[in-house]
Design a protein around this motif. Sequence first.
Motif, PDB file in Angstrom:
ATOM      1  N   GLN A 127      11.502   6.207   2.655  1.00 29.79           N
ATOM      2  CA  GLN A 127      10.907   7.403   3.257  1.00 29.79           C
ATOM      3  C   GLN A 127      11.785   8.633   3.025  1.00 29.79           C
ATOM      4  N   MET A 169       1.576   3.991  -3.005  1.00 34.39           N
ATOM      5  CA  MET A 169       1.292   5.409  -2.778  1.00 34.39           C
ATOM      6  C   MET A 169       2.534   6.257  -3.039  1.00 34.39           C
ATOM      7  N   GLY A 170       3.698   5.774  -2.583  1.00 33.62           N
ATOM      8  CA  GLY A 170       4.939   6.500  -2.834  1.00 33.62           C
ATOM      9  C   GLY A 170       5.238   6.612  -4.311  1.00 33.62           C
ATOM     10  N   LEU A 172      11.452   9.816  -0.597  1.00 38.63           N
ATOM     11  CA  LEU A 172      10.149  10.455  -0.774  1.00 38.63           C
ATOM     12  C   LEU A 172      10.150  11.866  -0.186  1.00 38.63           C
ATOM     13  N   THR A 176       0.811  -1.218   0.000  1.00 41.96           N
ATOM     14  CA  THR A 176       0.000   0.000   0.000  1.00 41.96           C
ATOM     15  C   THR A 176       0.843   1.267   0.000  1.00 41.96           C
ATOM     16  N   GLY A 177       1.760   1.363   0.969  1.00 41.45           N
ATOM     17  CA  GLY A 177       2.602   2.548   1.049  1.00 41.45           C
ATOM     18  C   GLY A 177       3.532   2.662  -0.136  1.00 41.45           C
ATOM     19  N   ALA A 203       1.863   8.669   2.197  1.00 42.28           N
ATOM     20  CA  ALA A 203       2.736   7.575   1.747  1.00 42.28           C
ATOM     21  C   ALA A 203       3.784   7.239   2.805  1.00 42.28           C
ATOM     22  N   THR A 218      11.422   0.761  -5.077  1.00 39.50           N
ATOM     23  CA  THR A 218      10.138   0.076  -5.231  1.00 39.50           C
ATOM     24  C   THR A 218      10.331  -1.291  -5.883  1.00 39.50           C
TER      25      THR A 218
END
Length: 574
Positions: free
Chosen positions: A95, A33-34, A98, A29-30, A193, A135
Amino acid sequence: MSQTPTAAKTEPGLSSTGMTHRQVMQSLTGLLMGMFVSILAGTVVSTSLPVIVSDLNGDQTSYTWVVTATLLATTVSTPIWGKLADLANRKLLLQLSLLIFVIASAIAGFSQDTSMLITMRVFQGLGAGGLTALTQIVMADIISPRERGKYMGLFGAVMALGTVGGPLIGGFITDAINWRWNFFIALPFAALAIFLIQKTLHLPALSKRKVSIDYAGIVLLSAGVSALLIWVSLAGNDFQWISATSAWMVGGAIVALIGFVIVEFKVSEPIIPLSMFKNRTFTLSVIASISVGVSMFGTSVFLAQYMQLARGANATQSGLMTIPMMAGLLIISTIAGALISKFGKWKAIMVTGSVLQLTGLYLLGTIHYDTNFVLVSTYMFLLGAGLGMVMQNLVLIVQNAVTPAEIGVASSGIAFFRSLGGTIGVSVLGALMATKIADILGSRSAELGAAIAALGEQGKDLAASLAAGNIPAVHGLPDSVRTIIESSYGDAVAHIFMVAAPLSLLTILAVVFMPNLELGTQTRHEREQTDAAAAAASDPDAELHAAETNLVQVSEAALAATPHLDDKNTPARS
């Protein structure tokens, strides 16, 4: 006793990782979203760039560099992020990348000139490089190659959603409010995200080992690639192609890249291990990725110019008009991913996609400013379908072909060469377009001069702007001038598509000659365990060594736990 990977596969509803589909989706999910944030923040300005560059008094070179700056930074940083992913906490790196991306996006919204905008686009590229590499690497951690096909389709769908939605949202914001808000729109999505990645993404722990970062390789690679791309962008405008400046820039780039190759052979943790080129699948995928990068990034950049400068569309209309290409990518990538997961066969799909890529580019090379838009839409759909069948699956088959220890650097390597292809493509095609549009307008100077002169005082500012090479706001021009500008830009854009088309032959040849390896059914972590077990089984003394080591560890622990005597006969232990 812990459950083995093979046991996990026998239970209904479980993937090869022992995770249910729901658990996999929660973990992704994250990540999704990222990825959506990075795509949205990049594409939301695509249809607005002609307006942005015009508002900031930029020319065609500035327009090209607003795009190239991001691609260049993404290209250089992708293998670095990939290497860090093999050495450090991947969740934290995700993180961080992002955060860098969205902060740069927000600052870009306050740009006062093209120089400030290009600088912030560099930082956007640094963050995008992390998201691009990480990713794909994280996917390999939690999903096996065989199952990854259907999830790659999901990534393709998110990519297409961001690519389609971005231009539409960006065009609407530009027309209804102000182009600066395009850079702020990703902030709430980015915050969400980062939160989702923290809460839902659970990765296997990395084994602890000494970290060594190839700083010399990073500097030499960055210097060599940057010098070449800057030379391509500036030569012919700021200085001649054959000149002392060109010699210094090209010579310096070659020296830096040769130095990079030498360093990569010598360091213990190279950014791009050159030994990987012994792997036929990796080498051919690199060649295909360069060609795909030119097709993907080159078309997306210059199609926006075609819609606005050759067909007189505003930013919102331009976003709507590029939907056919993104629809092709979205629909076909999803179908292709599902078919690969179901049947475990990838080669026929990728060969078909590479042929469609060539066909779409060639047909786009035949368009004019007044070509029936149904035909233009069909050509865009074919190109999008071809890219959807090839682009994501190149990473999949490389991850399947390399060792678990090489997955991170191999994934980022493919992303690096795709971005490199895109960066070179945008730079070279942008330079060709600037030259072509100057030649076309020059050949029609008498006609254009007469049309501008007929406007009287209104035509003086327009003449000065065109003479400076600034990109005009075509939809606001008088009809007499507008037709000349539209037809000129239409022919120029078609010319660069025709130039790019032959490169797609490389994609076809590379995919055809790739070894048709069967897709594995284990994740990266499971492959590491399997390889370790196989190595132990092949060593007849491995079990004895393990038992001896275990006995020593138990003895040391028992000794440490025993109370020490301290009397006159036994000396106290220090």
